[in-house]
Design a protein around this motif. Structure first.
Motif, short mmCIF file in Angstrom:
data_model
loop_
_atom_site.label_atom_id
_atom_site.label_comp_id
_atom_site.label_asym_id
_atom_site.label_seq_id
_atom_site.Cartn_x
_atom_site.Cartn_y
_atom_site.Cartn_z
N GLY A 91 3.72 0.83 12.33
CA GLY A 91 3.81 2.16 13.19
C GLY A 91 5.17 1.98 14.23
O GLY A 91 6.03 2.59 14.31
N ILE A 92 5.42 0.56 14.40
CA ILE A 92 6.49 0.06 15.27
C ILE A 92 7.70 0.31 14.51
O ILE A 92 8.73 0.87 14.72
CB ILE A 92 6.37 -1.44 15.57
CG1 ILE A 92 5.35 -1.50 16.67
CG2 ILE A 92 7.54 -1.97 16.09
CD1 ILE A 92 4.84 -2.86 16.78
N LYS A 93 7.66 -0.05 13.19
CA LYS A 93 8.70 0.19 12.27
C LYS A 93 9.11 1.73 11.84
O LYS A 93 10.40 1.93 12.12
CB LYS A 93 8.38 -0.41 10.71
CG LYS A 93 9.61 -0.35 9.56
CD LYS A 93 8.82 -0.60 8.09
CE LYS A 93 10.19 -0.25 7.27
NZ LYS A 93 9.37 -0.21 5.93
N GLN A 94 8.06 2.65 11.91
CA GLN A 94 8.39 3.87 11.82
C GLN A 94 9.06 4.47 13.22
O GLN A 94 9.86 5.02 12.99
CB GLN A 94 7.04 4.61 11.61
CG GLN A 94 6.53 4.45 10.07
CD GLN A 94 5.29 5.01 9.90
OE1 GLN A 94 4.61 5.56 10.69
NE2 GLN A 94 4.81 5.47 8.68
N SER A 95 8.50 3.96 14.50
CA SER A 95 9.08 4.21 15.53
C SER A 95 10.62 3.73 15.58
O SER A 95 11.58 4.60 15.92
CB SER A 95 8.45 3.68 16.63
OG SER A 95 8.79 3.89 17.91
N ASP A 96 10.78 2.68 15.06
CA ASP A 96 12.15 2.05 15.15
C ASP A 96 13.25 2.87 14.32
O ASP A 96 14.34 3.05 14.68
CB ASP A 96 12.31 0.87 14.85
CG ASP A 96 11.58 -0.52 15.65
OD1 ASP A 96 11.44 0.30 16.95
OD2 ASP A 96 11.30 -1.22 15.18
N GLU A 97 12.59 3.50 13.15
CA GLU A 97 13.49 4.35 12.38
C GLU A 97 13.51 5.51 12.69
O GLU A 97 14.11 6.56 11.91
CB GLU A 97 12.79 4.28 11.07
CG GLU A 97 13.00 2.87 10.20
CD GLU A 97 12.10 2.46 9.08
OE1 GLU A 97 11.52 3.50 8.40
OE2 GLU A 97 12.30 1.66 8.34
N GLY A 98 12.71 6.19 13.82
CA GLY A 98 12.82 7.45 14.53
C GLY A 98 11.90 8.39 13.74
O GLY A 98 12.05 9.54 13.76
N LYS A 99 11.02 7.80 12.88
CA LYS A 99 10.12 8.56 12.38
C LYS A 99 8.70 8.81 13.21
O LYS A 99 7.73 8.45 12.75
CB LYS A 99 9.64 8.08 10.91
CG LYS A 99 10.70 7.62 9.90
CD LYS A 99 10.46 7.09 8.70
CE LYS A 99 11.54 6.85 7.82
NZ LYS A 99 11.08 6.06 6.61
N THR A 100 8.93 9.53 14.12
CA THR A 100 7.93 9.78 15.01
C THR A 100 7.74 11.43 15.24
O THR A 100 8.66 12.22 14.94
CB THR A 100 8.27 9.33 16.66
OG1 THR A 100 9.46 10.02 17.09
CG2 THR A 100 8.55 7.71 16.36
#
Length: 60
Positions: free
Chosen positions: A36-45
């Protein structure tokens, strides 16, 4: 993906006596949080408003 260090830390955080299920649950939780942190960092929110709209559509 989990690292050996993460697994070691997870084991260290458990009580002296634990079940394999408890360890697996903790490792799965850590893996999901890291993903989830990785997705957030990649803007996948998804924004809160978008989620509210999705829920309203599902509820209809």
């Amino acid at each position: 993906m989990l690292t050996k260090n993460t697994v070691r830390q997870s084991i260290d955080n458990l009580p002296d006596s634990f079940t394999i299920d408890e360890l697996i649950e903790q490792l799965i939780f850590i893996e999901k949080v890291e993903e989830g942190i990785k997705q957030s960092d990649e803007g996948k929110t998804v924004s809160n408003d978008d989620v509210k709209n999705m829920i309203e559509k599902w509820s209809s």
